[in-house]
Design a protein around this motif. Sequence first.
Motif, short mmCIF file in Angstrom:
data_model
loop_
_atom_site.label_atom_id
_atom_site.label_comp_id
_atom_site.label_asym_id
_atom_site.label_seq_id
_atom_site.Cartn_x
_atom_site.Cartn_y
_atom_site.Cartn_z
N LEU A 19 0.84 -1.20 0.00
CA LEU A 19 0.00 0.00 0.00
C LEU A 19 0.88 1.25 0.00
N PRO A 20 0.59 2.20 -0.87
CA PRO A 20 1.37 3.44 -0.88
C PRO A 20 0.99 4.32 0.31
N PRO A 21 1.81 5.32 0.63
CA PRO A 21 1.42 6.27 1.66
C PRO A 21 0.03 6.84 1.34
N GLY A 22 -0.81 6.91 2.35
CA GLY A 22 -2.19 7.36 2.17
C GLY A 22 -3.13 6.24 1.79
N GLY A 23 -2.58 5.04 1.47
CA GLY A 23 -3.41 3.89 1.11
C GLY A 23 -4.32 3.50 2.25
N LEU A 24 -5.47 2.96 1.92
CA LEU A 24 -6.50 2.65 2.90
C LEU A 24 -6.52 1.16 3.24
N LEU A 25 -6.53 0.87 4.53
CA LEU A 25 -6.77 -0.47 5.05
C LEU A 25 -8.12 -0.40 5.75
N PHE A 26 -9.07 -1.19 5.29
CA PHE A 26 -10.43 -1.15 5.82
C PHE A 26 -10.75 -2.51 6.43
N LEU A 27 -11.14 -2.53 7.69
CA LEU A 27 -11.51 -3.76 8.39
C LEU A 27 -12.93 -3.62 8.91
N TYR A 28 -13.65 -4.74 8.92
CA TYR A 28 -15.03 -4.74 9.39
C TYR A 28 -15.27 -6.00 10.20
N GLY A 29 -15.97 -5.85 11.29
CA GLY A 29 -16.36 -7.02 12.07
C GLY A 29 -16.56 -6.69 13.53
N PRO A 30 -16.76 -7.73 14.33
CA PRO A 30 -16.90 -7.53 15.77
C PRO A 30 -15.52 -7.39 16.42
N TYR A 31 -15.44 -6.55 17.41
CA TYR A 31 -14.20 -6.37 18.18
C TYR A 31 -14.57 -6.26 19.65
N HIS A 32 -13.65 -6.73 20.50
CA HIS A 32 -13.77 -6.43 21.93
C HIS A 32 -13.17 -5.05 22.14
N ARG A 33 -13.68 -4.35 23.15
CA ARG A 33 -13.12 -3.05 23.53
C ARG A 33 -12.65 -3.15 24.97
N GLY A 34 -11.40 -2.78 25.18
CA GLY A 34 -10.84 -2.89 26.52
C GLY A 34 -10.83 -4.32 27.03
N GLY A 35 -10.76 -5.27 26.09
CA GLY A 35 -10.76 -6.69 26.47
C GLY A 35 -12.13 -7.25 26.78
N ASN A 36 -13.16 -6.46 26.60
CA ASN A 36 -14.52 -6.90 26.95
C ASN A 36 -15.40 -7.00 25.71
N PRO A 37 -16.27 -8.03 25.66
CA PRO A 37 -17.22 -8.11 24.55
C PRO A 37 -18.16 -6.91 24.57
N THR A 38 -18.62 -6.51 23.38
CA THR A 38 -19.49 -5.35 23.28
C THR A 38 -20.97 -5.73 23.32
N SER A 39 -21.25 -7.03 23.33
CA SER A 39 -22.64 -7.48 23.42
C SER A 39 -22.66 -8.96 23.82
N PRO A 40 -23.77 -9.44 24.37
CA PRO A 40 -23.88 -10.87 24.67
C PRO A 40 -23.73 -11.74 23.41
N GLY A 41 -24.24 -11.25 22.28
CA GLY A 41 -24.11 -12.01 21.03
C GLY A 41 -22.66 -12.17 20.60
N ASN A 42 -21.87 -11.09 20.73
CA ASN A 42 -20.46 -11.16 20.39
C ASN A 42 -19.70 -12.07 21.36
N GLU A 43 -20.11 -12.06 22.62
CA GLU A 43 -19.48 -12.94 23.60
C GLU A 43 -19.73 -14.40 23.24
N ALA A 44 -20.95 -14.73 22.85
CA ALA A 44 -21.28 -16.11 22.45
C ALA A 44 -20.54 -16.49 21.17
#
Length: 95
Positions: A19-44
Amino acid sequence: MGESGSGKSMSALSLLQLLPPGGLLFLYGPYHRGGNPTSPGNEAFDRDLRAQNAAWGIRNLEDVVALAQQHGFGPPQVFEMPANNLSLAFRRLPA
């Protein structure tokens, strides 16, 4: 896709170097925040993934950001998405 340990991560990191300077990396999905799940569904979902393979599972947002920054990307724009998912947009920094 290959199994855990097949080199997928190293291949992906090598591709990011294209990727050149300024190139875009785009990620999508569930993530934990601060090591914690963001919902019961994501935890499961995380539990199900790890039951199949201990190397799988929902990643911590902070770990993903730190890894991207180690590989030459700036801080991401974070977009809240439906179903407790996030979109992350990283830009490659000048060398």
